[in-house]
Scaffold this motif. Structure first.
Motif, PDB file in Angstrom:
ATOM      1  N   GLY A  30      -8.374  -1.366  -1.379  1.00  0.00           N
ATOM      2  CA  GLY A  30      -7.118  -1.345  -2.142  1.00  0.00           C
ATOM      3  C   GLY A  30      -5.915  -1.255  -1.228  1.00  0.00           C
ATOM      4  N   ALA A  31      -6.016  -0.419  -0.197  1.00  0.00           N
ATOM      5  CA  ALA A  31      -4.931  -0.321   0.781  1.00  0.00           C
ATOM      6  C   ALA A  31      -4.736  -1.644   1.501  1.00  0.00           C
ATOM      7  CB  ALA A  31      -5.236   0.790   1.788  1.00  0.00           C
ATOM      8  N   GLY A  32      -5.835  -2.358   1.746  1.00  0.00           N
ATOM      9  CA  GLY A  32      -5.739  -3.660   2.398  1.00  0.00           C
ATOM     10  C   GLY A  32      -4.946  -4.657   1.578  1.00  0.00           C
ATOM     11  N   VAL A  33      -5.129  -4.641   0.271  1.00  0.00           N
ATOM     12  CA  VAL A  33      -4.364  -5.546  -0.597  1.00  0.00           C
ATOM     13  C   VAL A  33      -2.879  -5.190  -0.548  1.00  0.00           C
ATOM     14  CG1 VAL A  33      -3.998  -6.311  -2.967  1.00  0.00           C
ATOM     15  CG2 VAL A  33      -6.329  -5.995  -2.106  1.00  0.00           C
ATOM     16  N   LEU A  34      -2.556  -3.898  -0.527  1.00  0.00           N
ATOM     17  CA  LEU A  34      -1.158  -3.484  -0.438  1.00  0.00           C
ATOM     18  C   LEU A  34      -0.543  -3.913   0.890  1.00  0.00           C
ATOM     19  CD1 LEU A  34      -1.125   0.110  -1.997  1.00  0.00           C
ATOM     20  CD2 LEU A  34      -0.356  -2.033  -3.028  1.00  0.00           C
ATOM     21  N   ARG A  35      -1.325  -3.844   1.975  1.00  0.00           N
ATOM     22  CA  ARG A  35      -0.796  -4.285   3.277  1.00  0.00           C
ATOM     23  C   ARG A  35      -0.601  -5.800   3.288  1.00  0.00           C
ATOM     24  NH1 ARG A  35      -4.590  -0.301   5.069  1.00  0.00           N
ATOM     25  NH2 ARG A  35      -3.493   1.553   5.857  1.00  0.00           N
ATOM     26  N   TRP A  36      -1.549  -6.519   2.684  1.00  0.00           N
ATOM     27  CA  TRP A  36      -1.391  -7.972   2.553  1.00  0.00           C
ATOM     28  C   TRP A  36      -0.102  -8.287   1.796  1.00  0.00           C
ATOM     29  CZ3 TRP A  36      -0.957 -10.665  -2.011  1.00  0.00           C
ATOM     30  CH2 TRP A  36      -0.966 -12.069  -1.914  1.00  0.00           C
ATOM     31  N   ASP A  37       0.101  -7.604   0.690  1.00  0.00           N
ATOM     32  CA  ASP A  37       1.294  -7.823  -0.130  1.00  0.00           C
ATOM     33  C   ASP A  37       2.561  -7.534   0.668  1.00  0.00           C
ATOM     34  OD1 ASP A  37       2.698  -8.002  -2.903  1.00  0.00           O
ATOM     35  OD2 ASP A  37       3.309  -6.037  -2.130  1.00  0.00           O
ATOM     36  N   GLN A  38       2.525  -6.473   1.481  1.00  0.00           N
ATOM     37  CA  GLN A  38       3.715  -6.112   2.259  1.00  0.00           C
ATOM     38  C   GLN A  38       4.093  -7.232   3.228  1.00  0.00           C
ATOM     39  OE1 GLN A  38       3.298  -2.729   4.867  1.00  0.00           O
ATOM     40  NE2 GLN A  38       5.491  -2.486   5.124  1.00  0.00           N
ATOM     41  N   GLU A  39       3.125  -7.878   3.817  1.00  0.00           N
ATOM     42  CA  GLU A  39       3.410  -8.903   4.812  1.00  0.00           C
ATOM     43  C   GLU A  39       3.615 -10.280   4.215  1.00  0.00           C
ATOM     44  OE1 GLU A  39       1.363  -8.884   8.487  1.00  0.00           O
ATOM     45  OE2 GLU A  39       0.676  -6.818   8.297  1.00  0.00           O
ATOM     46  N   VAL A  40       3.205 -10.479   2.951  1.00  0.00           N
ATOM     47  CA  VAL A  40       3.269 -11.818   2.364  1.00  0.00           C
ATOM     48  C   VAL A  40       4.340 -11.945   1.282  1.00  0.00           C
ATOM     49  CG1 VAL A  40       1.966 -13.545   1.031  1.00  0.00           C
ATOM     50  CG2 VAL A  40       0.867 -12.328   2.919  1.00  0.00           C
ATOM     51  N   MET A  41       4.415 -10.997   0.376  1.00  0.00           N
ATOM     52  CA  MET A  41       5.280 -11.229  -0.777  1.00  0.00           C
ATOM     53  C   MET A  41       6.040 -10.018  -1.309  1.00  0.00           C
ATOM     54  SD  MET A  41       2.121 -12.168  -3.349  1.00  0.00           S
ATOM     55  CE  MET A  41       3.217 -12.809  -4.619  1.00  0.00           C
ATOM     56  N   MET A  42       5.905  -8.854  -0.702  1.00  0.00           N
ATOM     57  CA  MET A  42       6.637  -7.683  -1.182  1.00  0.00           C
ATOM     58  C   MET A  42       8.140  -7.858  -0.951  1.00  0.00           C
ATOM     59  SD  MET A  42       6.256  -3.720   0.083  1.00  0.00           S
ATOM     60  CE  MET A  42       7.429  -3.932   1.452  1.00  0.00           C
ATOM     61  N   PRO A  43       8.981  -7.450  -1.898  1.00  0.00           N
ATOM     62  CA  PRO A  43      10.434  -7.497  -1.657  1.00  0.00           C
ATOM     63  C   PRO A  43      10.810  -6.648  -0.452  1.00  0.00           C
ATOM     64  CG  PRO A  43       9.954  -6.998  -3.960  1.00  0.00           C
ATOM     65  CD  PRO A  43       8.660  -6.939  -3.234  1.00  0.00           C
ATOM     66  N   GLU A  44      11.841  -7.050   0.265  1.00  0.00           N
ATOM     67  CA  GLU A  44      12.234  -6.353   1.486  1.00  0.00           C
ATOM     68  C   GLU A  44      12.531  -4.875   1.234  1.00  0.00           C
ATOM     69  OE1 GLU A  44      15.378  -8.201   3.608  1.00  0.00           O
ATOM     70  OE2 GLU A  44      14.339 -10.115   3.860  1.00  0.00           O
ATOM     71  N   GLY A  45      13.037  -4.563   0.060  1.00  0.00           N
ATOM     72  CA  GLY A  45      13.398  -3.185  -0.226  1.00  0.00           C
ATOM     73  C   GLY A  45      12.241  -2.287  -0.611  1.00  0.00           C
ATOM     74  N   GLY A  46      11.024  -2.845  -0.628  1.00  0.00           N
ATOM     75  CA  GLY A  46       9.886  -2.080  -1.111  1.00  0.00           C
ATOM     76  C   GLY A  46       9.261  -1.134  -0.106  1.00  0.00           C
ATOM     77  N   THR A  47       9.726  -1.160   1.131  1.00  0.00           N
ATOM     78  CA  THR A  47       9.050  -0.408   2.193  1.00  0.00           C
ATOM     79  C   THR A  47       8.961   1.097   1.953  1.00  0.00           C
ATOM     80  OG1 THR A  47       9.615  -2.081   3.848  1.00  0.00           O
ATOM     81  CG2 THR A  47       9.062   0.117   4.656  1.00  0.00           C
ATOM     82  N   PRO A  48      10.029   1.785   1.545  1.00  0.00           N
ATOM     83  CA  PRO A  48       9.905   3.251   1.386  1.00  0.00           C
ATOM     84  C   PRO A  48       8.791   3.664   0.430  1.00  0.00           C
ATOM     85  CG  PRO A  48      12.205   2.613   1.396  1.00  0.00           C
ATOM     86  CD  PRO A  48      11.425   1.337   1.329  1.00  0.00           C
ATOM     87  N   ALA A  49       8.697   2.978  -0.695  1.00  0.00           N
ATOM     88  CA  ALA A  49       7.637   3.309  -1.656  1.00  0.00           C
ATOM     89  C   ALA A  49       6.275   2.892  -1.125  1.00  0.00           C
ATOM     90  CB  ALA A  49       7.905   2.632  -3.001  1.00  0.00           C
ATOM     91  N   ARG A  50       6.221   1.719  -0.481  1.00  0.00           N
ATOM     92  CA  ARG A  50       4.936   1.239   0.042  1.00  0.00           C
ATOM     93  C   ARG A  50       4.405   2.184   1.116  1.00  0.00           C
ATOM     94  NH1 ARG A  50       2.858  -3.532  -0.863  1.00  0.00           N
ATOM     95  NH2 ARG A  50       3.664  -2.879  -2.886  1.00  0.00           N
ATOM     96  N   ALA A  51       5.293   2.724   1.916  1.00  0.00           N
ATOM     97  CA  ALA A  51       4.868   3.676   2.947  1.00  0.00           C
ATOM     98  C   ALA A  51       4.204   4.897   2.305  1.00  0.00           C
ATOM     99  CB  ALA A  51       6.064   4.111   3.796  1.00  0.00           C
ATOM    100  N   LYS A  52       4.785   5.383   1.223  1.00  0.00           N
ATOM    101  CA  LYS A  52       4.217   6.545   0.536  1.00  0.00           C
ATOM    102  C   LYS A  52       2.870   6.183  -0.098  1.00  0.00           C
ATOM    103  CE  LYS A  52       7.729   9.363   1.193  1.00  0.00           C
ATOM    104  NZ  LYS A  52       7.593  10.575   2.056  1.00  0.00           N
ATOM    105  N   GLN A  53       2.793   4.997  -0.704  1.00  0.00           N
ATOM    106  CA  GLN A  53       1.551   4.563  -1.349  1.00  0.00           C
ATOM    107  C   GLN A  53       0.406   4.465  -0.349  1.00  0.00           C
ATOM    108  OE1 GLN A  53       2.969   0.862  -2.883  1.00  0.00           O
ATOM    109  NE2 GLN A  53       4.342   1.846  -4.368  1.00  0.00           N
ATOM    110  N   LEU A  54       0.681   3.806   0.781  1.00  0.00           N
ATOM    111  CA  LEU A  54      -0.356   3.637   1.793  1.00  0.00           C
ATOM    112  C   LEU A  54      -0.725   4.961   2.446  1.00  0.00           C
ATOM    113  CD1 LEU A  54       0.788   0.267   3.394  1.00  0.00           C
ATOM    114  CD2 LEU A  54      -1.299   0.672   2.091  1.00  0.00           C
ATOM    115  N   SER A  55       0.281   5.814   2.615  1.00  0.00           N
ATOM    116  CA  SER A  55      -0.005   7.134   3.181  1.00  0.00           C
ATOM    117  C   SER A  55      -0.927   7.925   2.269  1.00  0.00           C
ATOM    118  CB  SER A  55       1.302   7.901   3.402  1.00  0.00           C
ATOM    119  OG  SER A  55       1.045   9.195   3.886  1.00  0.00           O
TER     120      SER A  55
END
Length: 506
Positions: A30-55
């Protein structure tokens, strides 16, 4: 040896262990899919939340793996009479459990959040060609990974501990020995090529529409047999493949002045995804359904990219398809395409654009720098200068900007110190596996020339993919090839191939 009473509990203990391991695998996937999304299609502003999710997911995975009950189950199974498959699962989980229990959960969370936040910082720094922007982030990651290594084995070389994260069964001494041999053997070969009167290249000069390149990338994936029901193609600044045997995704990138680059990149990532898709479905969630670490994984991508995708036979087969997408290639001969795909140019500073030979000099630069970073013998602020000096020494070329230099790779923003050597180790293994496949399958080139890849892929499925992580890397290599892991096949292959291309014996 387990008693009869103890043996009676083994099936229950193993079933419980397997259930817990599958839960960890699902969290990781599941974390792998989130990392894929971050590098392929996540909005630029999504990083703060994505960092918490992956953490959070990283912390959950770590807590599951370090649960004392997992340790108790492993202890119960340690001396039990298990079949080979179950024994392999216990061996692999024991290794992961022992490493994980050495590291505090708080540190795991901190590293996960730091690497997620590092990605946009690296991206911004690379776009601005400004290493100073990334330097504080890199310094923090180096410190965190040193701390991580110290928790696992405070008496060991910290870089060796980190290297074992990616290749646990080929030790660092083996990696150093292989890299030294590549440097000793390839530098004279590269020098001889530079002195040769033969000039290759030119077949793919021009501009090539990115949309049509994507269509051609889909053509090549179709031709190689990519399973679209379990995969997809997208673009990313740094191409990669990720996933499981049920969902193995490929990314590539398009430069309108570099058609060949998009083709070889796509074939490379196909090799990774093809390996993942070849892992046994029934092994999903356990080490039996996981790849055998990065040396083997990289061997699959380099085998398809170099031994297949850069072969003359491949271009005899695939060039007509490329010419349908790009009519300007109609007058290009398969031989000219083959020569262009294997042009050696030591004036290139970008690893991912390097030819098959000088590529390893790029790896050696990174290997030497990150070893010194982790040991503390090199300060982060000095990395660009040392990087540029080493490029000038090994390749006779000096990067003009930080984007072309120490910022060109994404790996350090992921905290992936110790990863780079596996690229060269995998290239070496690719040659050994391909030679063994030829011995058993027959004339692979003749099959490739006809666009037939089933026999080669079938050999890889039988001898590599289906085993997952059942065997250690040395055991897997010897079972597949009948020989210990060695650079011999790669040196022979490179010397013969490039000797002919550049008329070094003439």
């Amino acid at each position: 040896m387990a008693t009869k009473q103890e043996s009676a509990s083994v099936p229950d203990a193993y079933a419980e262990l397997e259930s817990r391991v599958e839960r960890i695998a699902n969290i990781t996937a599941g974390a792998g899919v989130l990392r894929w999304d971050q590098e392929v299609m996540m909005p630029e502003g999504g990083t703060p939340a994505r960092a918490k999710q992956l953490s959070t997911l990283s912390s959950l995975s770590h807590e599951e793996l370090t649960d004392p009950e997992i340790g108790e189950l492993l202890d119960e199974l340690e001396d039990a009479e298990l079949d080979d498959d179950r024994a392999a699962v216990v061996r692999e989980i024991r290794r992961k459990h022992d490493r994980a229990t050495s590291v505090p959960t708080e540190l795991v969370e901190e590293i996960s959040e730091a690497t997620t936040n590092a990605h946009p910082v690296w991206t911004e720094a690379k776009e601005a060609a400004d290493f100073e922007t990334f330097a504080p982030t890199l310094e923090n990651l180096v410190e965190l990974k040193r701390e991580y290594a110290a928790h696992i084995d405070p008496d060991a070389d910290p870089y060796a501990v980190l290297f074992a994260e990616y290749e646990p069964y080929l030790d660092l001494e083996t990696a150093e020995r292989v890299l030294e041999r590549l440097r000793d053997e390839l530098v004279p070969l590269i020098d001889a090529i530079a002195d040769s009167d033969v000039e290759l290249g030119g077949a793919f000069d021009g501009e090539f529409d990115a949309d049509r390149q994507e269509e051609l990338s889909r053509d090549v994936l179709d031709a190689l047999g990519y399973d679209w029901d379990r995969g997809r193609l997208d673009t990313a600044p740094h191409p990669f493949s990720t996933g499981t045997q049920f969902d193995a995704r490929v990314t590539t990138r398009f430069d309108e002045e570099d058609l060949l680059g998009s083709i070889t990149s796509t074939v490379h990532e196909f090799g990774h995804a093809n390996y993942t898709l070849g892992l046994p479905d029934e092994g999903y969630g356990t080490p039996l359904g996981e790849s055998r670490d990065l040396t083997v994984h990289e061997s699959q991508s380099r085998l398809w990219e170099n031994h297949v995708g850069r072969s003359e036979a491949f271009w005899e087969f695939f060039l007509p398809t490329a010419a349908e997408r790009f009519p300007a290639l109609a007058d290009v001969s398969p031989r000219a395409a083959y020569e262009a795909a294997n042009q050696v140019y030591d004036d290139n500073v970008i690893r991912t654009e390097a030819d098959e030979l000088t590529y390893h000099m790029h790896i050696i630069v990174r290997f030497e720098i990150e070893r010194e970073l982790i040991s503390g013998d090199l300060d982060v602020e000095d990395v660009p200068q040392v990087w540029n000096d080493k490029y000038e020494e090994y390749l006779g070329v000096r990067p003009e900007t930080d984007a072309e230099g120490a910022l060109q790779d994404i790996h350090w923003s992921h905290g992936s110190f110790g990863y780079f050597p596996t690229y060269s180790l995998g290239s070496v293994l690719a040659a050994q596996l391909y030679a063994a496949a030829e011995d058993e399958v027959g004339d692979v080139d003749a099959q490739v020339r006809q666009g037939e890849f089933d026999d080669l892929n079938g050999w890889l499925r039988e001898n590599v993919h289906r085993h997952g992580a059942k065997y250690t890397t040395p055991d897997l290599v010897e079972r597949a090839t009948g020989e210990p892991y060695s650079a011999d096949a790669f040196i022979d292959y490179a010397t013969e191939k490039y000797g002919r291309l550049y008329d070094l014996d003439g």
